[in-house]
Design an enzyme around this catalytic site. Structure first.
Site, PDB file in Angstrom:
ATOM      1  N   CYS A  15       0.835  -1.157   0.037  1.00 15.24           N
ATOM      2  CA  CYS A  15       0.100   0.085   0.071  1.00 15.24           C
ATOM      3  C   CYS A  15       0.932   1.319   0.201  1.00 15.24           C
ATOM      4  O   CYS A  15       2.028   1.207   0.135  1.00 15.24           O
ATOM      5  CB  CYS A  15      -0.980   0.153   1.264  1.00 15.24           C
ATOM      6  SG  CYS A  15      -0.017   0.021   2.803  1.00 15.24           S
ATOM      7  N   CYS A  18       3.276   1.743   3.024  1.00 15.89           N
ATOM      8  CA  CYS A  18       4.371   0.926   2.840  1.00 15.89           C
ATOM      9  C   CYS A  18       5.250   1.813   2.136  1.00 15.89           C
ATOM     10  O   CYS A  18       6.499   1.762   2.415  1.00 15.89           O
ATOM     11  CB  CYS A  18       4.283  -0.361   2.041  1.00 15.89           C
ATOM     12  SG  CYS A  18       3.011  -1.558   3.010  1.00 15.89           S
ATOM     13  N   ASP A 425       2.217   6.805 -33.429  1.00 15.90           N
ATOM     14  CA  ASP A 425       3.464   6.657 -34.197  1.00 15.90           C
ATOM     15  C   ASP A 425       2.942   6.280 -35.606  1.00 15.90           C
ATOM     16  O   ASP A 425       1.782   5.910 -35.860  1.00 15.90           O
ATOM     17  CB  ASP A 425       3.951   5.429 -33.691  1.00 15.90           C
ATOM     18  CG  ASP A 425       5.068   4.708 -34.621  1.00 15.90           C
ATOM     19  OD1 ASP A 425       5.920   5.801 -35.039  1.00 15.90           O
ATOM     20  OD2 ASP A 425       5.233   3.511 -34.796  1.00 15.90           O
ATOM     21  N   ASP A 641       4.102   0.831 -31.928  1.00 17.04           N
ATOM     22  CA  ASP A 641       4.295  -0.540 -32.035  1.00 17.04           C
ATOM     23  C   ASP A 641       5.799  -1.206 -32.150  1.00 17.04           C
ATOM     24  O   ASP A 641       6.059  -2.180 -32.018  1.00 17.04           O
ATOM     25  CB  ASP A 641       3.799  -0.927 -33.384  1.00 17.04           C
ATOM     26  CG  ASP A 641       4.719  -0.689 -34.521  1.00 17.04           C
ATOM     27  OD1 ASP A 641       4.976   0.505 -34.668  1.00 17.04           O
ATOM     28  OD2 ASP A 641       4.711  -1.533 -35.297  1.00 17.04           O
ATOM     29  N   ASP A 645       9.753   3.066 -29.780  1.00 14.36           N
ATOM     30  CA  ASP A 645       8.538   3.882 -29.101  1.00 14.36           C
ATOM     31  C   ASP A 645       8.474   3.649 -27.759  1.00 14.36           C
ATOM     32  O   ASP A 645       7.848   4.279 -27.027  1.00 14.36           O
ATOM     33  CB  ASP A 645       6.938   3.406 -29.709  1.00 14.36           C
ATOM     34  CG  ASP A 645       7.081   3.808 -31.107  1.00 14.36           C
ATOM     35  OD1 ASP A 645       7.285   4.830 -31.687  1.00 14.36           O
ATOM     36  OD2 ASP A 645       6.368   2.768 -31.807  1.00 14.36           O
TER      37      ASP A 645
END
Length: 753
Positions: A15, A18, A425, A641, A645
């Site tokens: 959490c 933490c 892209d 892709d 990128d």
């Protein structure tokens, strides 16, 4: 000595509390300049003075605080160690959730059915204790830690409500006469404690699952680095060495299909190199002596010898890896909407519970006050609140999967709903991702296709060869070439049913093209040269037009005459224009980011309807531009892709990968579009907005339930003979969770734009 800075994986955090504990622990150590924990990807960005401290020393103090900081020699080892730790944490959480429900379901059925048998209360107590101790121990550890830190969370509320409910039931098990003698029922509420833990554990499991695969993208990037290289020794002999043994100035032989092991300069040989990891463009790039080559790129069919300039951590690939890590580490921790609300809600509920008990004690009825205060904690327990987000996310992610939208990070769906700019892209995202022949133009100086005789000089004005024969000769020559456009030409002729014709002679000249001959006729195949054939001015205008549009143009000459023009380009995806229009209707602007030439980018953008274009960009340029947009206040999604990128995907608020792209881009992204359908992106936005709307509705109903339920639990209607005891409070709590889940299931029916 200069300060050092690095990012280290942290395990054991469950959490935000933490994360704060780890951050404070690290920051308090002597020699630490700065420490920032990213809870979303479980990492610690650390800057330290190496003369005073070291990562190993800091790791010891963090382990003493109950967490683990992974310090190893290589980045790949760190990713692997973190993967192991995450996998163990996920499996542990899954086992706890299954065990909790396996005990809670029969416990709840027995309790709520009022089935009594000798020793039933002790059995209920033991089952509940197992759920609390073995399955819910984390809630108590984190919950009380946050209470001590004066920053109570939902874990604190879970811990308090279940412990009070358990202790109250235990008191009634041991001394039921105390309440009976005061005219009240000595009810048991063991199942309430067990149900609370089971419900909230389920929500935590969903959250843990979204972070289960953190680090896979970096591991995939590191996999691009070759492990060995062939070094050319001074005596001309060759020796295979480890990549770590390469030094600047070394001569390295790179064979066909091998990865380039370092950044450097080609000394001898000719080839074409796949640099898509750097530029995103599918065309291989010709390399000849004097040209630069980059680590991680893939050699084509040729052989060459290079001189290493940058090795190891100094290479471009290593820089990309560091950039991805830094971009991920610089993100603010994911703050769910429910966490923001609970920061006020949790301490308010605790205060109301205490206040309820005090008021009833003042009135003079401590027994009613105790029951009422427990009821307040139980009925306000954040089951509905805690399930509001993950159940809606789960249903939304499921529907997305059925529509070809794979959501890896549930929080990304929430952010996608707020996106107002999509950076996209070009190659492989807006376009198909592979070059193909899109135009053929023959010179008028041709006979019909029936003529196949090269010695036929029936008409001096006509070139004595058929069109198909010429294409066959071109295909035969290109079959022997390493030029990046050759594959597209060969594929085109094969698709047209034209057989390649092997030339009698063949010569390849890097940067210029091919010279070949067939049956005594010489041919030149390569770059279009304006003015080379003065009689083909009108014919040449087509080539200039194609070049202006960014297409690749291959020209075929013979006898000084221009015979054939071949247009090669990466075609726009068929659904691109419609998808951009749909995004526009959703209020999302699109920007084309590409490493390709400006002319090509503008041509594609016009076809797709994209208004803004940024061309000739390196991976770092894309990342910097997205960072610039985010600093201006935009919520930015990035769709790509390729390996090139990855940096931009990591930097953006929401990262989207096309399923036809590289594995690394897919692993780095939070959303993946299967089938590479651009139309799925606006669908994903609509789904994200619908999901966020359902989450808000869930939170609204959860709060309405609390607004009505808490006063009833506190005993405001006690004077009228109505008291909502913890048993009914527990049932109401379960009913609120059912309402939230039912509302979330509506996502399966909502129509998306």
């Amino acid at each position: 000595m200069d300060n050092r800075k690095d990012i280290f994986p942290i395990t054991g955090m469950m959490c935000a509390v933490c994360a704060n504990t780890v951050e404070k622990t690290a920051s308090s150590q002597p020699g630490v300049i700065s420490a920032e924990v990213n809870f979303a990807n479980a990492s610690l960005s650390l800057e330290w003075n190496p003369e005073i401290t070291s990562p190993e020393k800091i790791a010891v103090t963090i382990r003493e605080a109950g967490y683990d900081m992974i310090v190893v020699e290589s980045e790949q080892e760190a990713v692997e160690e973190k993967e192991k730790a995450d996998d163990m944490a996920y499996r542990s959480m899954k086992r706890k959730t299954i065990l909790a429900w396996a005990l809670t379901i029969p416990l709840s059925v027995l309790c709520m059915s009022h089935i009594h048998f000798p020793g039933d209360a002790w059995l209920y107590m033991i089952l509940t204790l197992i759920v609390m101790v073995f399955c819910g121990s984390g809630f108590y550890r984190r919950g009380f830690k946050s209470l001590i830190a004066k920053a109570p969370t939902m874990d604190s509320l879970v811990a308090l409500s279940t412990i009070v409910s358990f202790l109250f039931s235990l008191f009634n098990t041991l001394s039921s006469e105390w309440f009976v003698s005061r005219g009240m029922d000595a009810n048991l509420y063991y199942e309430g404690a067990a149900m609370i833990i089971s419900f909230v554990l389920t929500g935590k499991l969903m959250e843990t699952r979204t972070r289960h695969n953190t680090g896979i993208a970096l591991k995939a990037l590191m996999g691009l680095q070759p492990v060995e290289a062939m070094v050319v020794l001074p005596d001309g002999s060759r020796k295979i060495v480890s990549i770590t043994d390469i030094r600047p100035g070394d001569l390295i032989a790179v064979r066909p299909g091998e990865k380039v092991p370092a950044d450097g300069i080609v000394e001898s040989g000719v080839s074409a190199v796949d640099e898509s990891m750097l530029t995103g463009e599918p065309l291989k790039v010709e390399k000849k002596p004097g040209d630069k080559v980059v680590s991680g790129t893939v050699n084509g069919l040729g052989n060459f010898v290079m001189r290493a300039e940058k090795v190891g951590a100094e290479t471009e690939l290593s820089r990309i890896i560091r950039a991805v890590r830094d971009a991920q580490g610089s993100k603010a921790p994911v703050q769910r909407l429910v966490d923001k609300i609970s920061s006020v809600f949790v301490p308010t509920v605790i205060a109301l519970s205490v206040l309820t008990f005090i008021i009833w004690c003042i009135i003079g009825n401590m027994a009613v006050g105790l029951v009422a205060s427990i009821s307040v904690l139980v009925i306000a327990c954040p089951c509905a609140l805690g399930l509001a987000t993950p159940t809606a996310m789960m249903v939304g992610i499921g529907r997305g999967a059925r529509n070809g939208i794979l959501v890896k990070d549930a929080a990304a769906l929430e952010r996608l709903a707020k996106v107002n700019i999509l950076a996209i892209d070009k190659t492989g995202t807006l376009t198909e991702g592979h070059p193909e022949v899109t135009g053929i133009l023959f010179s008028p100086a041709f006979t019909t296709d029936s003529g196949d005789n090269l010695n036929d000089t029936e008409s001096a004005s006509l070139f004595p060869i058929s069109r198909n024969k010429l294409l066959g000769i071109v295909a035969g020559a290109e079959s022997n070439s390493i030029h990046p456009l050759s594959e597209a030409i060969v594929k085109y002729t094969r698709d047209q049913g034209i057989s390649p014709v092997s030339p009698d002679s063949f010569d390849y000249f890097p940067g210029k093209g091919i010279q070949c001959s067939y049956s005594g006729e010489d041919f030149e195949i390569g770059t279009f040269i304006f003015g080379k054939d003065a009689d083909a001015e009108k014919f040449s205008s087509a080539a200039l037009s194609w070049l202006d549009e960014g297409a690749g143009v291959v020209a075929v000459y013979s006898r000084g005459k221009l015979l054939l023009l071949i247009r090669i380009e990466d075609s726009l995806r068929p659904d691109a224009y419609e998808s951009i229009n749909r995004l526009d209707s959703l209020g999302i602007s699109t920007i084309l980011l590409t490493g390709d030439k400006l002319a090509t980018a503008l041509h594609i953008a016009r076809q797709a309807g994209v208004e803004k274009v940024k061309a000739e960009m390196l991976p770092s340029d894309k990342q910097e531009y997205i960072s610039h947009l985010m600093k201006e206040g935009y919520i930015v999604a990035m769709a790509g892709d390729g390996i090139n990128d990855t940096q931009a995907l990591a930097e953006s608020d929401v990262s989207i990968a096309m399923g036809s792209g590289s594995d690394i881009a897919i692993e780095a992204a939070q959303l993946t579009i299967t089938g590479a359908r651009l139309s799925a992106i606006p669908t994903a936005v609509s789904l994200a907005r619908a999901t966020l709307r359902i989450i808000r509705e869930n939170l609204f109903w959860a709060f309405i339930y609390n607004v009505i339920g808490i006063p009833l639990a506190a005993g405001v209607l006690y004077s009228l003979g109505f008291m909502l005891n913890p048993m009914f409070a527990s049932a109401a709590m379960a009913l609120s969770s059912v309402c939230v889940v039912t509302n979330s299931l509506r996502l399966n029916k909502i129509k998306l734009k």
